[in-house]
Write a protein that holds these residues in place. Structure first.
Motif, short mmCIF file in Angstrom:
data_model
loop_
_atom_site.label_atom_id
_atom_site.label_comp_id
_atom_site.label_asym_id
_atom_site.label_seq_id
_atom_site.Cartn_x
_atom_site.Cartn_y
_atom_site.Cartn_z
N PRO A 2 0.83 -1.22 0.00
CA PRO A 2 0.00 0.00 0.00
C PRO A 2 0.86 1.27 0.00
O PRO A 2 1.96 1.28 0.57
CB PRO A 2 -0.80 -0.11 1.31
CG PRO A 2 -0.04 -1.07 2.16
CD PRO A 2 0.72 -1.98 1.24
N LYS A 3 0.34 2.25 -0.67
CA LYS A 3 1.08 3.51 -0.78
C LYS A 3 1.13 4.21 0.58
O LYS A 3 0.15 4.23 1.33
CB LYS A 3 0.33 4.40 -1.77
CG LYS A 3 1.25 5.20 -2.62
CD LYS A 3 0.42 5.92 -3.66
CE LYS A 3 1.13 7.13 -4.15
NZ LYS A 3 0.27 7.93 -4.99
N LYS A 4 2.30 4.72 0.91
CA LYS A 4 2.44 5.43 2.18
C LYS A 4 1.80 6.82 2.07
O LYS A 4 2.07 7.55 1.13
CB LYS A 4 3.93 5.57 2.50
CG LYS A 4 4.26 5.05 3.87
CD LYS A 4 5.72 5.25 4.15
CE LYS A 4 6.03 4.86 5.56
NZ LYS A 4 7.44 4.91 5.83
N ILE A 5 0.95 7.12 3.03
CA ILE A 5 0.32 8.45 2.99
C ILE A 5 1.02 9.35 4.00
O ILE A 5 1.23 8.97 5.15
CB ILE A 5 -1.18 8.36 3.34
CG1 ILE A 5 -1.87 7.43 2.34
CG2 ILE A 5 -1.84 9.75 3.32
CD1 ILE A 5 -3.27 7.06 2.74
N TYR A 6 1.40 10.51 3.51
CA TYR A 6 2.08 11.45 4.41
C TYR A 6 1.05 12.29 5.17
O TYR A 6 0.24 13.00 4.60
CB TYR A 6 3.01 12.36 3.61
CG TYR A 6 3.59 13.48 4.45
CD1 TYR A 6 4.53 13.20 5.44
CD2 TYR A 6 3.16 14.80 4.28
CE1 TYR A 6 5.05 14.21 6.23
CE2 TYR A 6 3.69 15.81 5.07
CZ TYR A 6 4.63 15.50 6.04
OH TYR A 6 5.13 16.51 6.82
N ILE A 7 1.07 12.15 6.48
CA ILE A 7 0.17 12.98 7.29
C ILE A 7 1.03 13.94 8.11
O ILE A 7 1.83 13.50 8.94
CB ILE A 7 -0.69 12.11 8.26
CG1 ILE A 7 -1.48 11.09 7.44
CG2 ILE A 7 -1.62 12.99 9.09
CD1 ILE A 7 -2.16 10.03 8.28
#
Ligand SMILES: Nc1ncnc2c1ncn2[C@@H]1O[C@H](COP(=O)(O)OP(=O)(O)OP(=O)(O)O)[C@@H](O)[C@H]1O
Ligand SMILES: [Mg+2]
Length: 237
Positions: A2-7
């Motif tokens: 899964p694509k890493k989401i930057y928060i």
């Protein structure tokens, strides 16, 4: 995978400014009121700014409250970059994020209105349809329920100052800025006003910055910054 989401991490600072410069220019003169000021105030803090007359205290507060723009430097309030904000966002910021108690009381209050009517004024521009109820609640918060129907000139200086605080709180600001809120009241009234600020800070989690000449008030506050010739220096009071 899964694509890493930057928060992005929420900013722990309510105020973060670096190298802030403010130059007041007129056709005849130029005043460098802030000369590269650095200041950090964490969310939920109650802090004080002290300094000699003319050192730049009101100038800083005006920048933090969005009343005037810095000439250069970096200024973030509640994680927002104040120097690159659109006009629309700037107006919204002033309405929703910040409350201001002015150095000059006449700027806070309308003399021919009663206390409760004064507190209703900032609510006229909000979606709040229970204005009178909210205004009464705010006057109660500053201990002035018994004076709500008095005109401003029937109130003492300290009571007027408390109406000013109620007005500043009308739109539930996250950041409350007060310029010399105890400047023209006696020490008992001054204690009463500082207690209101403490309650707002601890119970409603409002970040509060108070500009003061009052050494005893500054002594009772943990985080104190001195402004000297337009820069911030550590203060030991
Ligand atoms: N609108 C303006 N135009 C030109 N110069 C200004 C303006 N406002 C403030 N100044 C100047 O900028 C400097 C800082 O003023 P500021 O009002 O921030 O001082 P202060 O620390 O709040 O003083 P005080 O304790 O007397 O309220 C002073 O030299 C002042 O004369
Ligand atoms: Mg001032």
């Amino acid at each position: 995978m899964p694509k890493k989401i930057y928060i992005p991490k929420p900013d722990k600072y309510m105020v973060r400014c670096e190298g802030l410069v403010k130059i007041y220019k007129s056709s005849k003169s130029e005043v460098k009121a802030l000369r590269g000021l650095d200041l950090k105030v964490e969310k939920g803090e109650l802090m004080a700014i002290i300094g000699a007359s003319g050192s730049g205290k009101s100038t800083v507060l005006n920048m933090l409250g969005g009343l005037d723009k810095p000439t250069s430097g970096e200024l973030f309030i509640n994680g927002r970059d104040m120097l690159s904000m659109s006009e629309e966002d700037y107006i919204r910021f002033k309405r929703d994020t910040v409350g201001f108690v002015w150095q000059n009381n006449a700027r806070n209050l309308i003399p021919y209105l009663t206390a409760v009517e004064n507190v209703e004024v900032p609510l006229l521009f909000s979606r709040n349809n229970k204005r009178r109820e909210r205004a009464r609640e705010l006057l109660n918060l500053v201990g002035l329920s018994h004076r709500e129907n008095n005109k401003l000139d029937q109130l003492s200086g300290g009571e007027q100052q408390r109406v000013a605080i109620a007005i500043a709180l009308a739109n539930s600001p996250k950041l409350l800025l007060a310029d010399e809120p105890t400047g023209s009241v006696d020490s008992r009234t001054s204690d009463n006003i500082i207690n209101i600020f403490r309650t707002l800070n601890t119970e409603m989690n409002v970040t509060i910055i108070i500009v003061t000449h009052d050494n005893s008030l500054a002594k009772s506050i943990d985080h104190v910054v001195r402004i000297k010739d337009g820069v911030a220096v550590d203060a030991f009071v």
